[in-house]
Design a protein around this motif. Structure first.
Motif, PDB file in Angstrom:
ATOM      1  N   UNK A  69      -4.155  14.814  -5.481  1.00 22.03           N
ATOM      2  CA  UNK A  69      -3.566  13.561  -5.870  1.00 22.03           C
ATOM      3  C   UNK A  69      -4.326  12.329  -5.201  1.00 22.03           C
ATOM      4  N   UNK A  70      -4.723  11.143  -5.949  1.00 21.06           N
ATOM      5  CA  UNK A  70      -5.306   9.945  -5.199  1.00 21.06           C
ATOM      6  C   UNK A  70      -4.214   8.698  -5.240  1.00 21.06           C
ATOM      7  N   UNK A  71      -3.162   8.836  -5.676  1.00 24.55           N
ATOM      8  CA  UNK A  71      -2.229   7.520  -5.579  1.00 24.55           C
ATOM      9  C   UNK A  71      -0.814   8.069  -4.919  1.00 24.55           C
ATOM     10  N   UNK A  72      -0.174   7.308  -4.251  1.00 24.67           N
ATOM     11  CA  UNK A  72       0.935   7.532  -3.440  1.00 24.67           C
ATOM     12  C   UNK A  72       2.094   7.689  -4.205  1.00 24.67           C
ATOM     13  N   UNK A  73       2.409   6.976  -5.358  1.00 16.98           N
ATOM     14  CA  UNK A  73       3.542   7.057  -6.158  1.00 16.98           C
ATOM     15  C   UNK A  73       3.648   8.244  -6.887  1.00 16.98           C
ATOM     16  N   UNK A  74       2.594   8.725  -7.634  1.00 17.10           N
ATOM     17  CA  UNK A  74       2.921  10.026  -8.279  1.00 17.10           C
ATOM     18  C   UNK A  74       2.807  11.173  -7.345  1.00 17.10           C
ATOM     19  N   UNK A 130       1.970  -0.603   8.738  1.00 22.24           N
ATOM     20  CA  UNK A 130       1.232  -1.902   9.129  1.00 22.24           C
ATOM     21  C   UNK A 130       0.337  -2.140   9.891  1.00 22.24           C
ATOM     22  N   UNK A 131      -0.435  -0.887  10.558  1.00 18.35           N
ATOM     23  CA  UNK A 131      -1.247  -0.809  11.538  1.00 18.35           C
ATOM     24  C   UNK A 131      -2.736  -1.235  10.785  1.00 18.35           C
ATOM     25  N   UNK A 137      -8.966   2.442   7.975  1.00 16.42           N
ATOM     26  CA  UNK A 137      -9.590   3.789   7.658  1.00 16.42           C
ATOM     27  C   UNK A 137      -9.222   4.087   6.360  1.00 16.42           C
ATOM     28  N   UNK A 138      -8.297   3.907   5.816  1.00 16.36           N
ATOM     29  CA  UNK A 138      -8.087   4.102   4.357  1.00 16.36           C
ATOM     30  C   UNK A 138      -9.229   3.980   3.295  1.00 16.36           C
ATOM     31  N   UNK A 139      -9.875   3.018   3.821  1.00 11.42           N
ATOM     32  CA  UNK A 139     -11.159   2.531   2.968  1.00 11.42           C
ATOM     33  C   UNK A 139     -12.181   3.180   3.207  1.00 11.42           C
ATOM     34  N   UNK A 140     -12.240   4.123   3.938  1.00 14.93           N
ATOM     35  CA  UNK A 140     -13.480   4.981   4.091  1.00 14.93           C
ATOM     36  C   UNK A 140     -13.564   5.919   3.014  1.00 14.93           C
ATOM     37  N   UNK A 141     -12.488   6.069   2.134  1.00 12.60           N
ATOM     38  CA  UNK A 141     -12.798   6.925   0.550  1.00 12.60           C
ATOM     39  C   UNK A 141     -13.853   6.504  -0.167  1.00 12.60           C
ATOM     40  N   UNK A 142     -14.241   5.354   0.021  1.00 13.57           N
ATOM     41  CA  UNK A 142     -15.287   4.911  -0.583  1.00 13.57           C
ATOM     42  C   UNK A 142     -16.687   5.433   0.010  1.00 13.57           C
ATOM     43  N   UNK A 143     -16.850   5.862   1.183  1.00 16.49           N
ATOM     44  CA  UNK A 143     -17.911   6.466   1.653  1.00 16.49           C
ATOM     45  C   UNK A 143     -18.712   7.669   1.001  1.00 16.49           C
ATOM     46  N   UNK A 183      -3.464   7.342   0.870  1.00 15.51           N
ATOM     47  CA  UNK A 183      -3.105   6.301   2.250  1.00 15.51           C
ATOM     48  C   UNK A 183      -3.602   4.858   1.613  1.00 15.51           C
ATOM     49  N   UNK A 184      -4.923   4.799   0.928  1.00 13.00           N
ATOM     50  CA  UNK A 184      -5.167   3.419   0.675  1.00 13.00           C
ATOM     51  C   UNK A 184      -4.383   2.908  -0.560  1.00 13.00           C
ATOM     52  N   UNK A 185      -3.732   3.342  -1.163  1.00  9.54           N
ATOM     53  CA  UNK A 185      -2.891   3.018  -2.315  1.00  9.54           C
ATOM     54  C   UNK A 185      -1.548   2.498  -1.927  1.00  9.54           C
ATOM     55  N   UNK A 186      -0.891   2.885  -0.621  1.00 12.32           N
ATOM     56  CA  UNK A 186       0.046   2.544  -0.124  1.00 12.32           C
ATOM     57  C   UNK A 186       0.319   0.958  -0.021  1.00 12.32           C
TER      58      UNK A 186
END
Length: 258
Positions: A69-74, A130-131, A137-143, A183-186
């Motif tokens: 999965x790549x999105x939190x809701x599904x 909210x941290x 850190x969630x944005x490291x997925x684009x690395x 994590x980044x989609x939350x």
């Protein structure tokens, strides 16, 4: 939106010998990229009053052929369906570390929204709503793979400078990257957990320090406090037994209250 196939019970949660006589079901949620064996010792070291069930997400080990999965809701929709099938009327505990803490929290909220019993206890390690460092850190997925592994190594998941062969990279990177995307989609909505919350962290954690874990006080009806341990983000590797003892103490105290 990425989806997977069926939500068969045996595929989502593993058990090390189900014990219908245990007082509580305990559901364990691994860190980003983690697998069920990360908690393989817990079934032997937790009190016999707790029956352990560990989450195994798609895209790893025996589920390697399934798309992560790549999105939190599904993911939460599929996870809730599988989780509901595990419940048998006993009180239950959710425990998650880092990304697993995020999933445990949102699953507790989703369970309440859908009329399921609330957990007796939500125990969250190295993650809080909210941290800002966690959001970053969630944005490291684009690395790139190398950049992502270097960032994970900085947190102590593996030795810095570790190199992996192409076959190993191909087996672990889709799940690791997918978890970061989830994590980044939350989108934070401030929804409180529907139960008491106990927090755990590493005293030297740059993402979820003890001061950051205190935000749980605003996200639950009964905050049981934060227990900090030596080391950083992956302190749990060295201090699992102490955390287990703490969980048992919290459950006994909560039972005495009622």
């Amino acid at each position: 939106m990425t989806t997977t196939g069926t939500t068969r019970r045996a595929r989502w949660f593993t058990t090390a010998g189900a014990d219908p006589n245990a007082d509580h079901q305990v559901f364990l949620f691994p860190h980003a990229g983690g697998t069920a064996p990360a908690y393989q010792s817990w079934a032997a070291t937790l009190p016999s009053t707790m029956e352990v069930r560990t989450l195994q997400l798609p895209g790893r080990q025996e589920r390697l052929g399934e798309t992560p999965f790549t999105e939190v809701e599904p993911l939460l929709d599929a996870l809730l369906e599988a989780f509901e099938a595990e419940l048998d009327g006993r009180p239950y505990v959710l425990f998650g570390h880092s990304f697993g803490g995020l999933l445990a929290y949102r699953l507790a909220v989703a369970a309440a929204w859908n009329g399921l019993p609330a957990p007796a206890l939500l125990a969250v390690s190295a993650w809080a709503p909210g941290l800002e460092p966690a959001a970053d850190l969630a944005r490291v997925s684009s690395m790139s793979d190398a950049e992502l592994l270097a960032r994970v190594a900085q947190l102590g998941l593996m030795a810095e400078g570790t190199t992996l062969d192409p076959a190993t990279l191909a087996s672990i990177m889709p799940a690791l990257r997918g978890d970061f995307l989830v994590a980044g989609s939350l989108r934070e909505d401030g929804e409180p957990a529907p139960c008491p919350v106990a927090a755990y962290c590493g005293a030297l954690d740059p993402i979820a320090p003890p001061s950051g874990m205190a935000t749980w006080e605003d996200h639950c009806p009964d905050f049981l406090g934060t227990a900090p341990f030596p080391d950083g983000h992956f302190y749990l590797f060295e201090h699992a037994t102490a955390v287990q003892h703490s969980l048992n103490r919290h459950l006994r105290r909560l039972a005495a209250r009622s």
